[in-house]
Design a protein around this motif. Structure first.
Motif, mmCIF file in Angstrom:
data_model
loop_
_atom_site.group_PDB
_atom_site.id
_atom_site.type_symbol
_atom_site.label_atom_id
_atom_site.label_comp_id
_atom_site.label_asym_id
_atom_site.label_seq_id
_atom_site.Cartn_x
_atom_site.Cartn_y
_atom_site.Cartn_z
ATOM 1 N N ARG A 155 0.809 -1.227 0.000
ATOM 2 C CA ARG A 155 0.000 0.000 0.000
ATOM 3 C C ARG A 155 0.837 1.269 0.000
ATOM 4 N NH1 ARG A 155 -4.080 -1.638 4.803
ATOM 5 N NH2 ARG A 155 -4.796 -3.579 3.890
ATOM 6 N N ILE A 156 2.133 1.139 0.178
ATOM 7 C CA ILE A 156 3.002 2.309 0.243
ATOM 8 C C ILE A 156 3.073 2.965 -1.125
ATOM 9 C CG2 ILE A 156 5.370 3.098 0.620
ATOM 10 C CD1 ILE A 156 5.694 0.817 2.608
ATOM 11 N N THR A 157 2.958 4.284 -1.139
ATOM 12 C CA THR A 157 3.153 5.015 -2.391
ATOM 13 C C THR A 157 4.574 5.564 -2.362
ATOM 14 O OG1 THR A 157 2.229 7.015 -1.383
ATOM 15 C CG2 THR A 157 0.734 5.642 -2.661
ATOM 16 N N TRP A 158 5.402 5.025 -3.212
ATOM 17 C CA TRP A 158 6.803 5.412 -3.237
ATOM 18 C C TRP A 158 6.974 6.676 -4.066
ATOM 19 C CZ3 TRP A 158 9.717 2.841 0.078
ATOM 20 C CH2 TRP A 158 9.309 1.586 0.481
ATOM 21 N N ALA A 159 7.941 7.478 -3.693
ATOM 22 C CA ALA A 159 8.233 8.705 -4.427
ATOM 23 C C ALA A 159 8.871 8.352 -5.768
ATOM 24 C CB ALA A 159 9.183 9.581 -3.618
ATOM 25 N N SER A 160 8.650 9.232 -6.734
ATOM 26 C CA SER A 160 9.258 9.000 -8.046
ATOM 27 C C SER A 160 10.749 9.327 -7.983
ATOM 28 C CB SER A 160 8.576 9.867 -9.100
ATOM 29 O OG SER A 160 8.884 11.227 -8.876
ATOM 30 N N LYS A 161 11.456 8.911 -9.019
ATOM 31 C CA LYS A 161 12.900 9.136 -9.067
ATOM 32 C C LYS A 161 13.224 10.627 -9.073
ATOM 33 C CE LYS A 161 15.891 6.226 -11.255
ATOM 34 N NZ LYS A 161 16.534 5.568 -12.405
ATOM 35 N N ASP A 162 12.432 11.403 -9.788
ATOM 36 C CA ASP A 162 12.672 12.852 -9.848
ATOM 37 C C ASP A 162 12.454 13.511 -8.491
ATOM 38 O OD1 ASP A 162 13.345 12.820 -12.528
ATOM 39 O OD2 ASP A 162 11.283 13.170 -13.194
ATOM 40 N N GLU A 163 11.421 13.091 -7.777
ATOM 41 C CA GLU A 163 11.165 13.654 -6.446
ATOM 42 C C GLU A 163 12.298 13.321 -5.483
ATOM 43 O OE1 GLU A 163 7.422 11.982 -5.404
ATOM 44 O OE2 GLU A 163 6.274 13.494 -6.478
ATOM 45 N N VAL A 164 12.817 12.107 -5.572
ATOM 46 C CA VAL A 164 13.925 11.706 -4.705
ATOM 47 C C VAL A 164 15.173 12.525 -5.031
ATOM 48 C CG1 VAL A 164 15.450 9.794 -4.088
ATOM 49 C CG2 VAL A 164 13.008 9.388 -4.333
ATOM 50 N N LYS A 165 15.431 12.743 -6.319
ATOM 51 C CA LYS A 165 16.591 13.544 -6.719
ATOM 52 C C LYS A 165 16.468 14.977 -6.206
ATOM 53 C CE LYS A 165 17.880 11.035 -10.909
ATOM 54 N NZ LYS A 165 17.962 11.107 -12.380
ATOM 55 N N LYS A 166 15.264 15.561 -6.305
ATOM 56 C CA LYS A 166 15.059 16.930 -5.829
ATOM 57 C C LYS A 166 15.247 17.013 -4.316
ATOM 58 C CE LYS A 166 11.860 18.360 -9.459
ATOM 59 N NZ LYS A 166 10.469 18.740 -9.771
ATOM 60 N N ALA A 167 14.715 16.038 -3.592
ATOM 61 C CA ALA A 167 14.850 16.032 -2.136
ATOM 62 C C ALA A 167 16.310 15.845 -1.731
ATOM 63 C CB ALA A 167 13.985 14.932 -1.525
ATOM 64 N N LEU A 168 17.012 14.967 -2.436
ATOM 65 C CA LEU A 168 18.428 14.747 -2.147
ATOM 66 C C LEU A 168 19.241 16.007 -2.407
ATOM 67 C CD1 LEU A 168 20.667 12.726 -1.396
ATOM 68 C CD2 LEU A 168 20.859 12.218 -3.821
ATOM 69 N N ALA A 169 18.950 16.700 -3.496
ATOM 70 C CA ALA A 169 19.657 17.936 -3.806
ATOM 71 C C ALA A 169 19.386 18.996 -2.739
ATOM 72 C CB ALA A 169 19.245 18.448 -5.179
ATOM 73 N N ALA A 170 18.151 19.088 -2.281
ATOM 74 C CA ALA A 170 17.811 20.073 -1.249
ATOM 75 C C ALA A 170 18.532 19.766 0.060
ATOM 76 C CB ALA A 170 16.304 20.091 -1.027
ATOM 77 N N VAL A 171 18.555 18.504 0.442
ATOM 78 C CA VAL A 171 19.227 18.119 1.694
ATOM 79 C C VAL A 171 20.724 18.340 1.588
ATOM 80 C CG1 VAL A 171 19.773 16.153 3.175
ATOM 81 C CG2 VAL A 171 17.443 16.509 2.410
#
Length: 74
Positions: free
Chosen positions: A31-47
């Protein structure tokens, strides 16, 4: 005789509890909705950006206070 029957039943109930627990865990992970690859890249860049900025700010403050204490306690 009755004791042996209860022990077998108890062991089987423990196994049933574990299998039921793993089945529910498996169902929940589906049931988990996983983040897309682009969202993960954006979050990683922000962090990463925040971490670099934080390191620079702390480094500058450390250098400044270090020199200030050397000046005061000279």
């Amino acid at each position: 005789m009755a004791v042996n029957g209860n022990v077998k039943q108890n062991n089987q109930s423990k196994v049933n509890i574990f299998t039921r627990a793993f089945r529910t865990i498996k169902a929940e992970t589906k049931r988990i909705t996983w983040a897309s690859k682009d969202e993960v890249k954006k979050a990683l860049a922000a962090v990463a950006t925040f971490c670099v900025i934080y390191m620079v700010v702390v480094g500058v403050l450390d250098y400044g206070f270090s020199n200030l204490f050397k000046l005061i306690f000279k």
